[in-house]
Scaffold this active site. Structure first.
Site, PDB file in Angstrom:
ATOM      1  N   HIS A 113      -1.693  -1.955  10.049  1.00 48.95           N
ATOM      2  CA  HIS A 113      -1.466  -3.038  11.018  1.00 48.95           C
ATOM      3  C   HIS A 113      -0.805  -2.541  12.309  1.00 48.95           C
ATOM      4  O   HIS A 113      -0.834  -3.241  13.319  1.00 48.95           O
ATOM      5  CB  HIS A 113      -0.651  -4.177  10.388  1.00 48.95           C
ATOM      6  CG  HIS A 113       0.807  -3.902  10.216  1.00 48.95           C
ATOM      7  ND1 HIS A 113       1.362  -3.561   8.996  1.00 48.95           N
ATOM      8  CD2 HIS A 113       1.846  -3.926  11.091  1.00 48.95           C
ATOM      9  CE1 HIS A 113       2.660  -3.399   9.137  1.00 48.95           C
ATOM     10  NE2 HIS A 113       2.969  -3.604  10.400  1.00 48.95           N
ATOM     11  N   ASP A 143      -2.782  -1.234   3.611  1.00 52.28           N
ATOM     12  CA  ASP A 143      -2.045  -1.173   4.871  1.00 52.28           C
ATOM     13  C   ASP A 143      -1.651   0.260   5.216  1.00 52.28           C
ATOM     14  O   ASP A 143      -0.504   0.526   5.611  1.00 52.28           O
ATOM     15  CB  ASP A 143      -0.804  -2.077   4.816  1.00 52.28           C
ATOM     16  CG  ASP A 143      -0.273  -2.403   6.210  1.00 52.28           C
ATOM     17  OD1 ASP A 143      -1.029  -2.223   7.178  1.00 52.28           O
ATOM     18  OD2 ASP A 143       0.895  -2.823   6.326  1.00 52.28           O
ATOM     19  N   SER A 221       7.933  -0.594  10.927  1.00 54.35           N
ATOM     20  CA  SER A 221       6.740  -0.558  10.077  1.00 54.35           C
ATOM     21  C   SER A 221       6.055   0.792  10.195  1.00 54.35           C
ATOM     22  O   SER A 221       5.879   1.324  11.299  1.00 54.35           O
ATOM     23  CB  SER A 221       5.762  -1.656  10.480  1.00 54.35           C
ATOM     24  OG  SER A 221       6.261  -2.918  10.140  1.00 54.35           O
TER      25      SER A 221
END
Length: 375
Positions: A113, A143, A221
């Site tokens: 992402h 992911d 992230s």
């Protein structure tokens, strides 16, 4: 006699009035004391001597952070946008996140992402040097994404890879990131829970996820989750928060999953999944028909399922279709949705044999199938 007494009283009164004025002016509340004030309140407070040395835990944490920062990178990307009035196209900043060096060949691991929809990607290393990156491979279902940069000189420092299958709740962890390019940040915490499940960007379930209370803020992230010795044990991916800010619940993809998928992405650009060689009827349709299990819609010609004797749906007469075999379990694990089947096959490899239990003509059968590569 009286005059002497009065003079003493007058002196005492004068002294009292003088002292009262000084005290009043010195402690007058809510106003500065004045530049002429020389009391302790106008000076820095004494410094309390600290410990002669840091604790062993602090020294260990600092050492891990100093080593890991050489491997943690900042990732920013841009997207192409068309101007509403002129219709000209331009590159605009789209998003950013963290990542880490996987090997000395310039492969960088991050979250899918973080780079989703990117037109161009820039990686900033720990020494602040900037490099254009290309997407080598991606697995939206977990992911994960792998980038690669070209480095003319200067060695890259890959992180040491640990294991997640022996983690324990309460174990100390460190989350390192490079949020928004503001240099490296460190947060510490513990493993709060194991075996969690979360949804990826593709709405697939990620199994075995690590839950931690180490703060994973936006921009972190894709950064690494480390154990107390500095080994990679997960990739920070999500937080649970009603406001978007960190609220004490963060998730990381376990390193055992990462270590299995990343080499596949480097070799093939995508995850080569093991499968049965069949096309399945959508879950919603099977549910509408009241069928418990996975209905085989089509068996691929020459595939593993056909060789094992599995059957798909077929037309028996004009307008009438006979359902194919219904898969109810694989290796003893019940499956009622496509997600269930993918979870069971998650830990299998191409070429492994699995026992598939099916229902055909209201009778249960078991069939051995060799898993084949599927997209």
């Amino acid at each position: 006699m009286h005059s002497g007494l009065f003079s003493k009283i007058a002196v005492v009164a004068a002294v009292w009035l003088l002292l009262s004025g000084v005290i009043a002016s010195a402690v007058e509340w809510g106003k500065p004391l004045g530049s002429a004030y020389d009391g302790a309140e106008g000076k820095p407070r004494p410094v309390m001597p600290g410990p002669t040395e840091l604790s062993s835990d602090e020294r260990s944490t600092m050492a891990v952070f100093e080593r890991a920062t050489k491997s943690v990178v900042f990732i920013s990307n841009t997207a192409i946008q068309r101007d509403f009035w002129s219709f000209d196209t331009m590159e605009v900043p789209q998003g950013s996140g963290s990542g880490f060096v996987w090997n000395k060949q310039g492969h960088i691991v991050t979250n899918f992402h973080v780079i989703y929809g990117a037109h161009s990607i820039k990686v900033t290393l720990g020494d602040r040097s900037e490099h254009q990156a290309k997407v080598v491979g991606a697995d939206p279902d977990h992911d994960l994404a792998v980038l690669q940069i070209q480095l003319a000189d200067g060695p890259l420092e890959p992180l040491a890879v640990g294991a997640s299958n022996d983690l324990r709740v309460g174990q100390k962890v460190l989350a390192i990131g490079n949020p928004f390019g503001l240099d490296h940040t460190l947060t510490t915490g513990v493993v709060s829970a194991l075996g969690r499940t979360i949804k990826s960007l593709s709405n697939r379930t990620i199994e075995g996820v690590i839950q931690t209370d180490a703060a994973i803020n936006p921009g972190n992230s894709g950064g690494p989750l480390l154990d107390s010795s500095g080994r990679l044990i997960g990739v920070n991916t999500q937080i649970v928060s009603p406001s978007g800010a960190y609220a004490g619940i963060g998730f990381a993809v376990p390193v055992d999953t990462v270590n299995r998928i990343v080499p596949e992405l480097i070799k093939h650009g995508k995850l080569i999944r093991p499968g049965l060689g069949v096309s399945l009827v959508p879950d919603a349709m099977a549910k509408r028909w009241g069928v418990k299990g996975l209905i085989i819609g089509k068996v691929w010609r020459g595939g593993s399922a056909e060789k094992a004797g599995l059957q798909g749906a077929r037309e028996t007469s004009p307008g009438r279709v006979e359902l194919g075999d219904i898969i109810t379990s694989v290796d003893g694990k019940p499956v009622s949705t496509v997600d269930d089947l993918m979870d069971v096959l998650e830990t299998r490899k191409v070429g492994d044999r699995v026992t598939v239990e099916i229902v055909r003509a209201n009778r249960k059968q078991q069939v051995s199938v060799s898993l084949q590569a599927v997209n």
